[in-house]
Enzyme design. Structure first.
Site, PDB file in Angstrom:
ATOM      1  N   ALA A  66       0.875  -1.183   0.000  1.00 51.83           N
ATOM      2  CA  ALA A  66       0.000   0.000   0.000  1.00 51.83           C
ATOM      3  C   ALA A  66       0.905   1.224   0.000  1.00 51.83           C
ATOM      4  CB  ALA A  66      -0.884  -0.012   1.231  1.00 51.83           C
ATOM      5  N   GLY A 105       0.536  -5.194   0.434  1.00 53.22           N
ATOM      6  CA  GLY A 105      -0.594  -5.167  -0.506  1.00 53.22           C
ATOM      7  C   GLY A 105      -0.207  -5.704  -1.870  1.00 53.22           C
ATOM      8  N   GLU A 108      -0.614  -9.254  -1.638  1.00 52.40           N
ATOM      9  CA  GLU A 108      -2.056  -9.502  -1.485  1.00 52.40           C
ATOM     10  C   GLU A 108      -2.783  -9.377  -2.819  1.00 52.40           C
ATOM     11  OE1 GLU A 108      -2.176  -6.707   1.871  1.00 52.40           O
ATOM     12  OE2 GLU A 108      -3.377  -8.231   2.871  1.00 52.40           O
ATOM     13  N   GLU A 128       3.911  -6.001   6.838  1.00 50.36           N
ATOM     14  CA  GLU A 128       3.128  -4.966   7.510  1.00 50.36           C
ATOM     15  C   GLU A 128       3.424  -4.882   9.001  1.00 50.36           C
ATOM     16  OE1 GLU A 128       2.082  -7.035   5.249  1.00 50.36           O
ATOM     17  OE2 GLU A 128       0.549  -6.172   3.952  1.00 50.36           O
TER      18      GLU A 128
HETATM   19  N1  T1G Z   1       4.655   3.373   0.226  1.00 51.98           N
HETATM   20  C1  T1G Z   1       5.176   4.584  -0.114  1.00 51.98           C
HETATM   21  N2  T1G Z   1       6.503   4.805  -0.355  1.00 51.98           N
HETATM   22  C2  T1G Z   1       7.315   3.751  -0.265  1.00 51.98           C
HETATM   23  C3  T1G Z   1       6.852   2.456   0.083  1.00 51.98           C
HETATM   24  C4  T1G Z   1       5.456   2.297   0.314  1.00 51.98           C
HETATM   25  N3  T1G Z   1       4.923   1.115   0.621  1.00 51.98           N
HETATM   26  N4  T1G Z   1       7.921   1.624   0.098  1.00 51.98           N
HETATM   27  C5  T1G Z   1       8.992   2.368  -0.225  1.00 51.98           C
HETATM   28  N5  T1G Z   1       8.637   3.625  -0.438  1.00 51.98           N
HETATM   29  C6  T1G Z   1       9.525   4.732  -0.830  1.00 51.98           C
HETATM   30  C7  T1G Z   1      10.564   5.014   0.232  1.00 51.98           C
HETATM   31  O1  T1G Z   1      10.030   5.885   1.206  1.00 51.98           O
HETATM   32  C8  T1G Z   1      11.663   5.670  -0.585  1.00 51.98           C
HETATM   33  O2  T1G Z   1      11.237   6.992  -0.840  1.00 51.98           O
HETATM   34  C9  T1G Z   1      11.573   4.917  -1.912  1.00 51.98           C
HETATM   35  O3  T1G Z   1      10.269   4.315  -1.960  1.00 51.98           O
HETATM   36  C10 T1G Z   1      12.606   3.821  -2.037  1.00 51.98           C
HETATM   37  O4  T1G Z   1      12.456   3.019  -0.859  1.00 51.98           O
HETATM   38  C11 T1G Z   1      -2.903  -3.203   2.624  1.00 51.98           C
HETATM   39  C12 T1G Z   1      -1.490  -1.874   4.513  1.00 51.98           C
HETATM   40  C13 T1G Z   1      10.280  -2.025  -1.275  1.00 51.98           C
HETATM   41  C14 T1G Z   1      12.106  -3.271  -0.073  1.00 51.98           C
HETATM   42  O5  T1G Z   1       6.159  -2.366   4.162  1.00 51.98           O
HETATM   43  O6  T1G Z   1      10.462  -2.419   2.359  1.00 51.98           O
HETATM   44  O7  T1G Z   1       0.779  -2.895   2.111  1.00 51.98           O
HETATM   45  O8  T1G Z   1      13.139   8.188   0.312  1.00 51.98           O
HETATM   46  O9  T1G Z   1      14.770   3.440   0.004  1.00 51.98           O
HETATM   47  O10 T1G Z   1      15.996   0.039  -0.262  1.00 51.98           O
HETATM   48  O11 T1G Z   1      -1.897  -5.006   3.678  1.00 51.98           O
HETATM   49  O12 T1G Z   1      11.109   0.279   0.281  1.00 51.98           O
HETATM   50  O13 T1G Z   1      13.229   7.723  -2.158  1.00 51.98           O
HETATM   51  O14 T1G Z   1      11.570   9.397  -1.227  1.00 51.98           O
HETATM   52  O15 T1G Z   1      13.329   1.567   0.940  1.00 51.98           O
HETATM   53  O16 T1G Z   1      15.231  -0.439  -2.650  1.00 51.98           O
HETATM   54  C15 T1G Z   1       3.681  -2.833   3.114  1.00 51.98           C
HETATM   55  C16 T1G Z   1       8.035  -1.058   2.467  1.00 51.98           C
HETATM   56  C17 T1G Z   1       2.997  -1.506   3.167  1.00 51.98           C
HETATM   57  C18 T1G Z   1       7.282  -2.324   2.078  1.00 51.98           C
HETATM   58  C19 T1G Z   1      12.620  -1.238  -1.438  1.00 51.98           C
HETATM   59  N6  T1G Z   1       4.909  -2.741   2.344  1.00 51.98           N
HETATM   60  N7  T1G Z   1       9.123  -0.770   1.562  1.00 51.98           N
HETATM   61  O17 T1G Z   1      13.772  -0.964  -0.674  1.00 51.98           O
HETATM   62  O18 T1G Z   1      14.257   1.426  -1.406  1.00 51.98           O
HETATM   63  S1  T1G Z   1       1.520  -1.552   4.137  1.00 51.98           S
HETATM   64  C20 T1G Z   1       6.077  -2.468   2.962  1.00 51.98           C
HETATM   65  C21 T1G Z   1      10.295  -1.479   1.621  1.00 51.98           C
HETATM   66  C22 T1G Z   1       0.494  -2.560   3.221  1.00 51.98           C
HETATM   67  C23 T1G Z   1      -1.579  -3.821   2.985  1.00 51.98           C
HETATM   68  C24 T1G Z   1      -0.759  -3.007   3.898  1.00 51.98           C
HETATM   69  C25 T1G Z   1      11.385  -1.021   0.699  1.00 51.98           C
HETATM   70  C26 T1G Z   1      11.576  -1.914  -0.526  1.00 51.98           C
HETATM   71  P1  T1G Z   1      12.369   8.153  -0.988  1.00 51.98           P
HETATM   72  P2  T1G Z   1      13.754   2.367  -0.228  1.00 51.98           P
HETATM   73  P3  T1G Z   1      14.922  -0.018  -1.273  1.00 51.98           P
END
Ligand code: T1G
Length: 692
Positions: A66, A105, A108, A128
């Site tokens: 998400a 997501g 999912e 999450e």
């Molecule tokens: N939403 C918005 N921005 C995101 C993002 C996300 N989910 N994930 C990463 N970014 C931005 C991050 O802030 C950075 O921004 C840029 O992308 C690069 O990230 C309904 C509710 C995917 C493994 O928890 O683990 O889904 O600083 O530096 O090292 O059930 O990002 O460049 O402006 O980390 O290559 C669940 C979180 C969400 C994954 C990539 N998903 N992200 O790592 O790059 S909740 C997560 C990561 C959800 C559902 C629920 C990592 C990555 P900026 P980065 P990276």
């Protein structure tokens, strides 16, 4: 090719409709992405030429979850559920084509597809929990239907990123396709599905795994028991477990209701707000307002470390782990040999736990050179001094380094408190001097305080931050002041803890309150662990503090079986009547009338001055952001991540409440509680630290 919207397009390749998402940086499920999925899948369904649909992403990864930046904002566009329903109810097979990471997501969405293919380098996960959440789009109900309850609880409570090969073995992925040829591979798979007239397999209808787990509550009971310590204080892991239990015990739609209820509780709660704050804070620390991202950096091919003690050895391991050769210097052969042997022992212990092969150990040790000659550091690109905390000794060493080490090298000190500007006066190249404050054990603790001195150059700062990332640290750029950021704030808590045990609390009261707040242990238990005699000497001891009296009694902490606590043979701590008497005597001698002190007062007196000190640090420009201070305390001192760090916690409590309490304490106990100007200002303006 038909453009669905600004982030999605649909191309028809033979009988296959390929819906491509392209929403950098990680194809997060923002409103436009959800719209592209919803409308793109519908368009493919409505197109009679399309017999199967591939959902694929451009850029570095499949959907990574998400869009966390949307949380707390009014929803717009189709919901994730709408987009998922469009996929899952499609009358044609939908295949998710996964590269990079399918997370949260993203996975999912893939689980509502009928099939999933991936390149071998791809990873899938439901992380999450690390945001204080749970998979809120059916992940907790679909995952166990493929991998079973045991694997599912493990995945959702740790947030593991599972490699594609393992995903295939678990049934999460149906086929691995050739690396770099995901699109072709997915289309070929789609054609195969159509040719074989394979059924539209809906994950939600797979019940054999969850039925097999039904009637085995021990799966969950044992998992909770085994992880109680790790999950202490967190809400999300427990809620994730309850959702998997619901998947096992309830029909799918009822399980979804449980998931939605618990997700709503978490996403609106303070723990998730804190952990989402930390997620972004960890990415902010690398952004340096006055050091542009294109600042030239110094290649670091060889590192010199001075001092082979606990810190020098741990520091060296960081670079050896990253494949960077290290020359480590000591003054005596015996100390050098001991230091190198300790490094090897640490690696051997890790190998015994299966986290390193013997070959890894030998590769690392082969990169390590020991010497008694500083001259052997001449060719180092980065030299880190980690010797005794004495200004004269450090200045003497830096003077020698100035004469020995090649121009252009970085001259760093690991000092935890001494003034780096003064150290820099010992060299003709102060622009090369910087602080790299590692936290013990240096090869384990993630935090690195990068301390810029007045004259430190921008390339030296940029290189230091870059090398910190390379060795797997999370770095905060801080300024020179007593204790820099972390220890300066720690001093506030330590002072109050010492006062509290004279005024009426006991060490175990203070420790309990801070442990229950979420710290791994309280200050007195920590002192016993580290040893009460750090910096103490029998000759100089005057018995003027409780700690000195304890050392004089040989109660030096866990290592002597007693300190503030008494320890049994398994090092289990229990309150000590001896210490209680010492404290009472001390209080009496100082004429202190002890009183009962509430847990709330203990907490506020320990924590609020920390927040206030953080505000002073920001006022003085010794930290760039309030969130950097949060990162320091979470990664260097065990501040509970679900409370977001001291500054975020201040915002959560309400800065007006913190200010009022500080003023109340100031009136009662003096200027240790004098509110900072910034705290006053933020409250006057009704703002938070996060608004800075
Ligand atoms: N939403 C918005 N921005 C995101 C993002 C996300 N989910 N994930 C990463 N970014 C931005 C991050 O802030 C950075 O921004 C840029 O992308 C690069 O990230 C309904 C509710 C995917 C493994 O928890 O683990 O889904 O600083 O530096 O090292 O059930 O990002 O460049 O402006 O980390 O290559 C669940 C979180 C969400 C994954 C990539 N998903 N992200 O790592 O790059 S909740 C997560 C990561 C959800 C559902 C629920 C990592 C990555 P900026 P980065 P990276």
């Amino acid at each position: 090719m038909t453009a669905i919207n600004e982030v999605g397009d649909l191309t028809i390749e033979g009988d296959v409709g390929v819906l491509t998402l392209n929403s950098p940086p990680v194809n997060a499920l923002s409103a436009p992405v959800r719209t592209a999925i919803n409308d793109g899948i519908k368009a493919a369904i409505d197109n009679p030429a399309v017999k199967a649909i591939v959902l694929i992403c451009d850029g570095k990864t499949f959907i990574a979850g998400a869009d966390i930046t949307e949380f707390g904002k009014a929803p717009s566009g189709p919901s994730l559920f709408d987009a998922q329903a469009m996929i899952e109810n499609a009358p044609k097979p939908v295949i998710a084509a996964i590269h990079g990471t399918a997370l949260g997501g993203g996975l999912e969405v893939a689980l509502t597809c009928h099939y999933r293919v991936a390149v071998p380098s791809a990873k899938c996960g439901l992380p999450e929990v690390n945001l204080g959440l749970l998979p809120g789009a059916g992940g907790t109900q679909r995952l166990p239907r493929i991998v079973g309850a045991q694997k599912a609880v493990e995945m959702v409570t740790v947030g593991t990123h599972v490699g594609a090969k393992a995903c295939k073995e678990m049934g999460l992925v149906d086929e691995l396709v050739e690396e770099g040829k995901l699109r072709e591979g997915a289309i070929a798979f789609a054609n195969k599905i159509v040719a074989e007239k394979r059924p539209l397999k809906k994950v939600r209808d797979l019940n054999d795994k969850v039925e097999a787990d039904r009637g085995h509550p021990e799966i969950f009971a044992n998992f909770r028991k085994a992880n109680a310590r790790k999950f202490r204080g967190f809400l999300a892991p427990e809620y994730n477990i309850q959702c998997i239990e619901a998947a096992v015990n309830l029909p799918f739609d009822d399980g979804i209701k449980v998931e939605q209820k618990l997700f709503r509780e978490l996403v609106t709660g303070t723990q998730s707000a804190a952990q989402r704050h930390v997620f972004f804070a960890e990415r902010q620390v690398w952004k340096l307002p006055d050091v542009p991202a294109d600042t030239p950096t110094i290649p670091v091919a060889r590192v010199g470390v001075i001092g082979a003690g606990t810190m020098g050895g741990g520091i060296s391991m960081n670079f050896l782990n990253a494949g960077i050769p290290v020359t480590i210097v000591e003054t005596k052969q015996e100390a050098l040999d001991r230091g190198i042997a300790t490094i090897r022992k640490n690696y051997e212990n890790t190998a015994k736990k299966g986290r390193l092969t013997q070959d890894d150990v030998e590769k690392r040790m082969a990169l390590l050179t020991g010497t008694l000659a500083l001259e052997d550091l001449a060719d180092s690109d980065l030299v880190i001094e980690a010797v005794f905390e004495n200004m004269e000794i450090k200045k003497d060493i830096f003077g020698k380094l100035d004469r020995i080490v090649k121009q252009g090298a970085i001259l760093a000190t690991n000092t935890s408190a001494l003034n780096i500007d003064e150290i820099a006066t010992a060299v003709k190249r102060p622009e090369a001097v910087i602080g790299l404050h590692f936290f013990s054990p240096a090869n384990v603790m993630r935090l690195l305080e990068v301390v810029r001195a007045d004259k430190t150059s921008k390339p030296v700062i940029a290189t230091s931050m870059q090398i910190a990332k390379k060795i797997g640290k999370i770095a905060a750029l801080v300024g020179v002041c007593p204790g820099f950021v972390g220890n300066r704030i720690l001093a506030q808590r330590q002072r109050e803890a010492q006062k509290l045990i004279l005024e009426g609390a006991m060490p175990w009261d203070v420790d309990r309150v801070l442990y229950d707040f979420g710290f791994p242990m309280g200050p007195f238990a920590m002192s016993d662990l580290a040893g009460l005699d750090i910096g103490w000497s029998k000759e100089k001891s005057t018995g003027s503090t409780i700690r000195e009296v304890l050392c004089e009694m040989d109660r030096r902490g866990q290592k002597t079986g007693s300190g503030f606590y008494d320890y049994d043979e398994n090092r289990n701590a229990k309150p000590s009547p001896v210490v209680e008497k010492i404290i009472l005597d001390f209080a009496a001698k100082q004429g202190i009338n002890r009183r009962t002190i509430s847990d709330q007062e203990i907490l506020e007196r320990c924590v609020y001055p920390m927040i206030n000190e953080g505000a002073k640090i920001l006022e003085e420009g010794k930290a760039i952001r309030a969130s950097d201070i949060d990162i320091v305390w979470i990664n260097g001192y065990g501040w509970p991540v679900y409370r977001g760090g001291p500054m975020f916690y201040g915002d959560t409590v309400g800065l007006d409440k913190v200010l009022a309490k500080m003023k109340e304490f100031q009136a009662q106990m003096g200027d240790d509680f004098k509110p900072s100007a910034l705290l006053e200002k933020l409250v006057a303006e009704g703002k938070k630290f996060q608004s800075l």
